[in-house]
Design a protein around this motif. Structure first.
Motif, PDB file in Angstrom:
ATOM      1  N   LEU A 106       0.834  -1.209   0.000  1.00  0.00           N
ATOM      2  CA  LEU A 106       0.000   0.000   0.000  1.00  0.00           C
ATOM      3  C   LEU A 106       0.862   1.250   0.000  1.00  0.00           C
ATOM      4  O   LEU A 106       1.887   1.291   0.662  1.00  0.00           O
ATOM      5  N   ARG A 107       0.402   2.254  -0.726  1.00  0.00           N
ATOM      6  CA  ARG A 107       1.030   3.573  -0.711  1.00  0.00           C
ATOM      7  C   ARG A 107      -0.063   4.618  -0.610  1.00  0.00           C
ATOM      8  O   ARG A 107      -1.160   4.431  -1.115  1.00  0.00           O
ATOM      9  N   PHE A 108       0.279   5.744   0.011  1.00  0.00           N
ATOM     10  CA  PHE A 108      -0.649   6.859   0.137  1.00  0.00           C
ATOM     11  C   PHE A 108       0.038   8.126  -0.327  1.00  0.00           C
ATOM     12  O   PHE A 108       1.221   8.316  -0.107  1.00  0.00           O
ATOM     13  N   SER A 109      -0.721   8.993  -0.972  1.00  0.00           N
ATOM     14  CA  SER A 109      -0.210  10.317  -1.312  1.00  0.00           C
ATOM     15  C   SER A 109      -1.247  11.341  -0.871  1.00  0.00           C
ATOM     16  O   SER A 109      -2.446  11.070  -0.866  1.00  0.00           O
ATOM     17  N   VAL A 110      -0.759  12.523  -0.464  1.00  0.00           N
ATOM     18  CA  VAL A 110      -1.634  13.576   0.027  1.00  0.00           C
ATOM     19  C   VAL A 110      -1.275  14.872  -0.682  1.00  0.00           C
ATOM     20  O   VAL A 110      -0.105  15.206  -0.832  1.00  0.00           O
ATOM     21  N   VAL A 111      -2.305  15.615  -1.114  1.00  0.00           N
ATOM     22  CA  VAL A 111      -2.127  16.913  -1.746  1.00  0.00           C
ATOM     23  C   VAL A 111      -2.984  17.919  -0.980  1.00  0.00           C
ATOM     24  O   VAL A 111      -4.156  17.654  -0.709  1.00  0.00           O
ATOM     25  N   PHE A 112      -2.386  19.060  -0.622  1.00  0.00           N
ATOM     26  CA  PHE A 112      -3.112  20.132   0.061  1.00  0.00           C
ATOM     27  C   PHE A 112      -3.377  21.255  -0.928  1.00  0.00           C
ATOM     28  O   PHE A 112      -2.502  21.612  -1.719  1.00  0.00           O
ATOM     29  N   LEU A 113      -4.587  21.833  -0.888  1.00  0.00           N
ATOM     30  CA  LEU A 113      -4.979  22.893  -1.819  1.00  0.00           C
ATOM     31  C   LEU A 113      -5.712  24.009  -1.108  1.00  0.00           C
ATOM     32  O   LEU A 113      -6.410  23.774  -0.130  1.00  0.00           O
ATOM     33  N   ARG A 146      -4.890   9.829  -1.679  1.00  0.00           N
ATOM     34  CA  ARG A 146      -5.008   8.726  -2.649  1.00  0.00           C
ATOM     35  C   ARG A 146      -4.317   7.502  -2.076  1.00  0.00           C
ATOM     36  O   ARG A 146      -3.204   7.588  -1.593  1.00  0.00           O
ATOM     37  N   SER A 147      -4.999   6.368  -2.143  1.00  0.00           N
ATOM     38  CA  SER A 147      -4.367   5.112  -1.735  1.00  0.00           C
ATOM     39  C   SER A 147      -4.140   4.273  -2.982  1.00  0.00           C
ATOM     40  O   SER A 147      -4.959   4.259  -3.900  1.00  0.00           O
ATOM     41  N   HIS A 148      -2.998   3.618  -3.003  1.00  0.00           N
ATOM     42  CA  HIS A 148      -2.595   2.805  -4.142  1.00  0.00           C
ATOM     43  C   HIS A 148      -2.234   1.413  -3.635  1.00  0.00           C
ATOM     44  O   HIS A 148      -1.599   1.273  -2.596  1.00  0.00           O
ATOM     45  N   LYS A 149      -2.641   0.407  -4.365  1.00  0.00           N
ATOM     46  CA  LYS A 149      -2.366  -0.976  -3.987  1.00  0.00           C
ATOM     47  C   LYS A 149      -1.447  -1.598  -5.027  1.00  0.00           C
ATOM     48  O   LYS A 149      -1.616  -1.391  -6.231  1.00  0.00           O
ATOM     49  N   TYR A 150      -0.484  -2.384  -4.564  1.00  0.00           N
ATOM     50  CA  TYR A 150       0.473  -3.052  -5.451  1.00  0.00           C
ATOM     51  C   TYR A 150      -0.150  -4.338  -5.987  1.00  0.00           C
ATOM     52  O   TYR A 150      -0.469  -5.238  -5.221  1.00  0.00           O
ATOM     53  N   VAL A 151      -0.387  -4.374  -7.296  1.00  0.00           N
ATOM     54  CA  VAL A 151      -1.001  -5.533  -7.925  1.00  0.00           C
ATOM     55  C   VAL A 151      -0.233  -5.859  -9.195  1.00  0.00           C
ATOM     56  O   VAL A 151      -0.064  -5.004 -10.065  1.00  0.00           O
ATOM     57  N   GLU A 152       0.239  -7.083  -9.287  1.00  0.00           N
ATOM     58  CA  GLU A 152       0.902  -7.581 -10.492  1.00  0.00           C
ATOM     59  C   GLU A 152       1.977  -6.640 -11.017  1.00  0.00           C
ATOM     60  O   GLU A 152       2.013  -6.273 -12.191  1.00  0.00           O
ATOM     61  N   GLY A 153       2.879  -6.207 -10.120  1.00  0.00           N
ATOM     62  CA  GLY A 153       4.035  -5.434 -10.548  1.00  0.00           C
ATOM     63  C   GLY A 153       3.836  -3.939 -10.681  1.00  0.00           C
ATOM     64  O   GLY A 153       4.750  -3.230 -11.084  1.00  0.00           O
ATOM     65  N   GLU A 154       2.645  -3.418 -10.366  1.00  0.00           N
ATOM     66  CA  GLU A 154       2.442  -1.974 -10.446  1.00  0.00           C
ATOM     67  C   GLU A 154       1.445  -1.522  -9.387  1.00  0.00           C
ATOM     68  O   GLU A 154       0.648  -2.298  -8.885  1.00  0.00           O
ATOM     69  N   THR A 190      -1.820   0.450  -8.424  1.00  0.00           N
ATOM     70  CA  THR A 190      -3.069   0.910  -9.033  1.00  0.00           C
ATOM     71  C   THR A 190      -3.850   1.692  -7.979  1.00  0.00           C
ATOM     72  O   THR A 190      -3.794   1.378  -6.798  1.00  0.00           O
ATOM     73  N   GLU A 191      -4.571   2.704  -8.424  1.00  0.00           N
ATOM     74  CA  GLU A 191      -5.319   3.534  -7.489  1.00  0.00           C
ATOM     75  C   GLU A 191      -6.526   2.761  -6.971  1.00  0.00           C
ATOM     76  O   GLU A 191      -7.311   2.226  -7.726  1.00  0.00           O
ATOM     77  N   GLU A 192      -6.623   2.687  -5.661  1.00  0.00           N
ATOM     78  CA  GLU A 192      -7.718   1.991  -5.006  1.00  0.00           C
ATOM     79  C   GLU A 192      -8.841   2.937  -4.639  1.00  0.00           C
ATOM     80  O   GLU A 192      -9.995   2.667  -4.849  1.00  0.00           O
ATOM     81  N   LYS A 193      -8.450   4.092  -4.045  1.00  0.00           N
ATOM     82  CA  LYS A 193      -9.452   4.994  -3.501  1.00  0.00           C
ATOM     83  C   LYS A 193      -8.870   6.403  -3.443  1.00  0.00           C
ATOM     84  O   LYS A 193      -7.707   6.593  -3.156  1.00  0.00           O
ATOM     85  N   THR A 194      -9.706   7.394  -3.731  1.00  0.00           N
ATOM     86  CA  THR A 194      -9.330   8.797  -3.577  1.00  0.00           C
ATOM     87  C   THR A 194     -10.371   9.449  -2.676  1.00  0.00           C
ATOM     88  O   THR A 194     -11.564   9.337  -2.942  1.00  0.00           O
ATOM     89  N   SER A 195      -9.906  10.116  -1.611  1.00  0.00           N
ATOM     90  CA  SER A 195     -10.807  10.770  -0.665  1.00  0.00           C
ATOM     91  C   SER A 195     -10.513  12.268  -0.651  1.00  0.00           C
ATOM     92  O   SER A 195      -9.358  12.678  -0.571  1.00  0.00           O
ATOM     93  N   PHE A 196     -11.566  13.079  -0.721  1.00  0.00           N
ATOM     94  CA  PHE A 196     -11.461  14.533  -0.694  1.00  0.00           C
ATOM     95  C   PHE A 196     -11.972  15.029   0.657  1.00  0.00           C
ATOM     96  O   PHE A 196     -13.060  14.637   1.097  1.00  0.00           O
ATOM     97  N   TYR A 197     -11.206  15.907   1.305  1.00  0.00           N
ATOM     98  CA  TYR A 197     -11.573  16.453   2.609  1.00  0.00           C
ATOM     99  C   TYR A 197     -11.470  17.980   2.571  1.00  0.00           C
ATOM    100  O   TYR A 197     -10.594  18.530   1.913  1.00  0.00           O
ATOM    101  N   GLU A 198     -12.357  18.651   3.297  1.00  0.00           N
ATOM    102  CA  GLU A 198     -12.277  20.097   3.453  1.00  0.00           C
ATOM    103  C   GLU A 198     -11.893  20.399   4.897  1.00  0.00           C
ATOM    104  O   GLU A 198     -12.452  19.829   5.831  1.00  0.00           O
ATOM    105  N   LEU A 199     -10.901  21.287   5.072  1.00  0.00           N
ATOM    106  CA  LEU A 199     -10.511  21.751   6.393  1.00  0.00           C
ATOM    107  C   LEU A 199     -11.366  22.965   6.721  1.00  0.00           C
ATOM    108  O   LEU A 199     -11.379  23.936   5.973  1.00  0.00           O
ATOM    109  N   LYS A 200     -12.101  22.901   7.814  1.00  0.00           N
ATOM    110  CA  LYS A 200     -12.989  23.997   8.201  1.00  0.00           C
ATOM    111  C   LYS A 200     -12.469  24.607   9.492  1.00  0.00           C
ATOM    112  O   LYS A 200     -12.381  23.928  10.505  1.00  0.00           O
TER     113      LYS A 200
END
Length: 144
Positions: free
Chosen positions: A8-15, A26-34, A36-46
């Protein structure tokens, strides 16, 4: 991108868009040598007088992959459909205010659609795929 373990890998972008602060995970799962994006979650900071809270805006999983989910205005957004069904579909792009930006037919057998981010102002957009008039999948894109 942070590697927490081999599979598993995760990446985070702040905007900051129009005074609102968001982050995308974004979470990425290692499948068959690469990875692949599993899930993307969008959050708002209030921010308030009581402190800062986090509100989930949207989570994307499913049969539609959108890259990039955070796009510069000079980029092209690619929608890939992981769908073997030979049904004609339709892509509908709307702003968060519900305003229609574009409506486009996706031909039978076509699994990749490209959209220029330059046609959109900075903000968040909903990309919806309809099949036979019903929502099949959707995702969010932030244009910087």
């Amino acid at each position: 991108m942070r590697n927490l373990n081999k599979d598993l890998r995760f990446s985070v972008v702040f905007l900051n868009i129009s005074g609102k602060e968001y982050f995308v995970v974004r979470s990425h799962k290692y499948v068959e040598g690469e990875y692949t994006e599993e899930k993307t979650s969008f959050y708002e900071l209030k921010k308030s007088s009581n402190g800062t809270s986090v509100q989930k805006v949207r989570e994307i999983r499913g049969n539609m992959n959108i890259r990039p989910t955070v796009a510069d205005r000079n980029e092209e957004i690619t929608i890939t459909l992981n769908d073997e069904d030979d049904t004609e579909r339709e892509l509908i792009i709307t702003g968060v205010n519900g305003q229609l930006v574009e409506r486009r037919a996706i031909n039978t057998g076509e699994n990749t659609v490209k959209v220029k981010a330059a046609m959109m102002r900075s903000g968040m957009y909903n990309f919806t795929i309809q099949k036979r008039g019903k929502v099949y999948d959707n995702g969010k894109v932030i244009v910087k």
